[in-house]
Scaffold this motif. Structure first.
Motif, PDB file in Angstrom:
ATOM      1  N   GLN A 233       0.818  -1.198   0.000  1.00  0.00           N
ATOM      2  CA  GLN A 233       0.000   0.000   0.000  1.00  0.00           C
ATOM      3  C   GLN A 233       0.861   1.261   0.000  1.00  0.00           C
ATOM      4  O   GLN A 233       1.697   1.450   0.891  1.00  0.00           O
ATOM      5  CB  GLN A 233      -0.907   0.015   1.242  1.00  0.00           C
ATOM      6  N   THR A 234       0.681   2.135  -0.990  1.00  0.00           N
ATOM      7  CA  THR A 234       1.379   3.413  -1.033  1.00  0.00           C
ATOM      8  C   THR A 234       0.830   4.330   0.052  1.00  0.00           C
ATOM      9  O   THR A 234      -0.381   4.527   0.150  1.00  0.00           O
ATOM     10  CB  THR A 234       1.205   4.077  -2.406  1.00  0.00           C
ATOM     11  N   ILE A 235       1.739   4.883   0.865  1.00  0.00           N
ATOM     12  CA  ILE A 235       1.285   5.729   1.968  1.00  0.00           C
ATOM     13  C   ILE A 235       1.805   7.156   1.873  1.00  0.00           C
ATOM     14  O   ILE A 235       1.308   8.046   2.568  1.00  0.00           O
ATOM     15  CB  ILE A 235       1.680   5.125   3.340  1.00  0.00           C
ATOM     16  N   TYR A 236       2.777   7.405   0.976  1.00  0.00           N
ATOM     17  CA  TYR A 236       3.301   8.769   0.851  1.00  0.00           C
ATOM     18  C   TYR A 236       4.055   8.881  -0.466  1.00  0.00           C
ATOM     19  O   TYR A 236       4.726   7.938  -0.906  1.00  0.00           O
ATOM     20  CB  TYR A 236       4.249   9.100   2.000  1.00  0.00           C
ATOM     21  N   GLU A 237       3.946  10.055  -1.108  1.00  0.00           N
ATOM     22  CA  GLU A 237       4.755  10.382  -2.272  1.00  0.00           C
ATOM     23  C   GLU A 237       5.332  11.782  -2.112  1.00  0.00           C
ATOM     24  O   GLU A 237       4.667  12.671  -1.572  1.00  0.00           O
ATOM     25  CB  GLU A 237       3.918  10.321  -3.553  1.00  0.00           C
ATOM     26  N   PHE A 238       6.562  11.955  -2.546  1.00  0.00           N
ATOM     27  CA  PHE A 238       7.259  13.233  -2.392  1.00  0.00           C
ATOM     28  C   PHE A 238       7.153  14.060  -3.666  1.00  0.00           C
ATOM     29  O   PHE A 238       7.379  13.566  -4.772  1.00  0.00           O
ATOM     30  CB  PHE A 238       8.731  13.001  -2.061  1.00  0.00           C
TER      31      PHE A 238
END
Length: 456
Positions: A233-238
């Motif tokens: 699960q993706t939880i953060y992107e910069f």
């Protein structure tokens, strides 16, 4: 037969050899910055030797093993990693890719045995980076491998990029657990890292040009919770727009920097400190970006390295030293004659990061290759990846072999050894137990041991 070649720095007997050029195609290439590179044909003076002083004088080459052919095709190697007595080699693009990850049993380091292959099931891809760590979650217990997956050709309808997750509790029989997939427009995950925060395993991904190709829909850096490896699960992107000096209309890759230059910006590599609380993003001409990820759902920007106006950025990879208070930044500059910049191939920079909001440059380290500026473009002379063990920095340096640097005083780095076998072209280096592992793109796995090791 093992061959021992140990000399002092005064070694003579230099041979001029034709540089081995692995079959490598350039991949994503915007302007003249290619994220995946290879050798250029040419001549390079090679010294077939392992030489050094201080703590390197007793090392010797114990093994040199080519990876097995894959259905009659010889793939090239990429990065190397070790875990619990096994070496894991990623593969590059030679032979059409799909070489998978090769596992070697290092029970006898002087005679590594290739025992399995995995992560080669997605057509039209290559598998450069692999990280293995022991995790303990409600869904999975044991040794978890994460593998970067990149498309050779985004026009191939069957290919897709991202990263694979494997159970390697039995390295002889790896088992696929899951796949984190990127948008088809993105080549894939180039480099990645696996950290563990308490009982939560988190993968950090470098997805070069994701922002550019998806028009901001996906980002070059993502944090992915792999507590359940079957359902990452993706939880953060910069987004670089969080940096004050990057304008709101930043569209990935091209950055009109304050020095008046248009600089390339993309995430090439990522890692964390030993605590898993700080992420280090090698963001090319934005430098090495540091993020506080102690709470991966509430990430905080800390600071970044920067460059003088006449220095190409090309922040490629990083490593830490001195308990995480010193940052090693390698810069892969392979176009040394770009107008407006210094004439130099890529070299290493060393920073004091005790205050991560204000990194301070302590020194630079250059090998004897970086000022050998020749006509054309070559990867032979630029530094590549760094690793640190104690007060020794190890650098893979393509045709320059593996270099060992004493960083007891980070303000005054000193080369103390180098390993340059014939026709060398090194992608990665890794230090494990009592040996140094290195991945030679054309020649496979190399193992260096101390003289007082059990096997000589």
């Amino acid at each position: 037969m093992n061959r021992r070649i140990v000399t002092r720095l005064s070694l003579a007997g230099i041979m001029s050899l034709s540089l081995y050029a692995p079959s490598i195609s350039a991949h994503d290439n915007l302007d003249d910055v290619a994220i995946e590179k290879g050798a250029q044909e040419g001549e390079l003076t090679n010294i077939s030797m392992l030489e050094g002083n201080k703590n390197l004088e007793n090392w010797y080459e114990a093994a040199a093993v080519q990876i097995k052919e894959n259905d009659g095709i010889q793939n090239s190697t990429a990065d190397v990693y070790a875990h619990k007595g096994f070496a894991y080699l990623g593969t590059h693009t030679a032979g059409g890719g799909n070489g998978g990850v090769r596992v070697f049993d290092l029970k006898d380091p002087s005679s590594p045995i290739e025992i399995s292959k995995f992560a080669d099931d997605i057509p039209g891809t290559w598998q450069e980076k692999v990280i293995v760590k022991t995790v303990n979650t409600p869904y999975f217990k044991g040794d978890l491998a994460v593998v970067s997956v990149q498309q050779l050709d985004r026009g191939n309808a069957l290919s897709k990029g991202g990263f694979l997750l494997y159970d390697v509790n039995d390295p002889y029989n790896p088992k696929k657990l899951g796949f984190w997939e990127l948008d088809k427009r993105v080549r894939g995950t180039h480099e990645l890292y696996l950290t563990v925060q308490g009982n939560k395993p988190v993968v950090l991904t470098a997805n070069p040009y994701a922002d550019y190709y998806t028009h901001g829909e996906q980002k070059d850096f993502a944090l992915v919770d792999v507590t359940n490896p079957a359902n990452p699960q993706t939880i953060y992107e910069f987004d670089p727009r969080m940096l004050n000096e990057v304008p709101e209309d930043f569209n990935g890759y091209h950055w009109n920097s304050p020095d008046g230059k248009t600089r390339p910006v993309f995430n090439h590599s990522t890692m964390t400190d030993n605590t898993g609380k700080t992420a280090f993003l090698s963001f090319w001409d934005l430098g090495t970006i540091m993020l506080d990820i102690s709470n991966p759902y509430d990430v905080e920007y800390l600071g970044r390295t920067d460059f003088a106006p006449d220095v190409q950025g090309a922040a490629h990879s990083s490593a830490l030293a001195k308990g995480g208070t010193v940052l090693i930044e390698t810069r892969e500059v392979y176009h040394p004659t770009r107008e407006g910049y210094e004439r130099s191939y890529g070299y290493t920079r060393i920073f004091d990061i005790k205050d991560r909001t204000n990194p301070k440059l302590l020194s630079t380290f250059k090998t004897d290759l970086v000022d050998h500026v020749e006509d054309g473009v070559t990867f032979a002379n630029t530094v590549h990846d760094p690793k640190v063990r104690g007060n020794t920095l190890y650098l893979s340096h393509y045709a320059g072999g593996v270099r060992a640097v004493d960083i007891t005083d980070p303000s005054n780095p000193e080369q103390i050894g180098k390993y340059v076998p014939e026709q060398a072209f090194f992608w990665g280096v890794f230090i494990d137990q009592n040996y140094i592992l290195a991945s030679d793109m054309g020649q496979g796995l190399k193992v260096l041991l101390k003289n007082n090791s059990k096997n000589k």
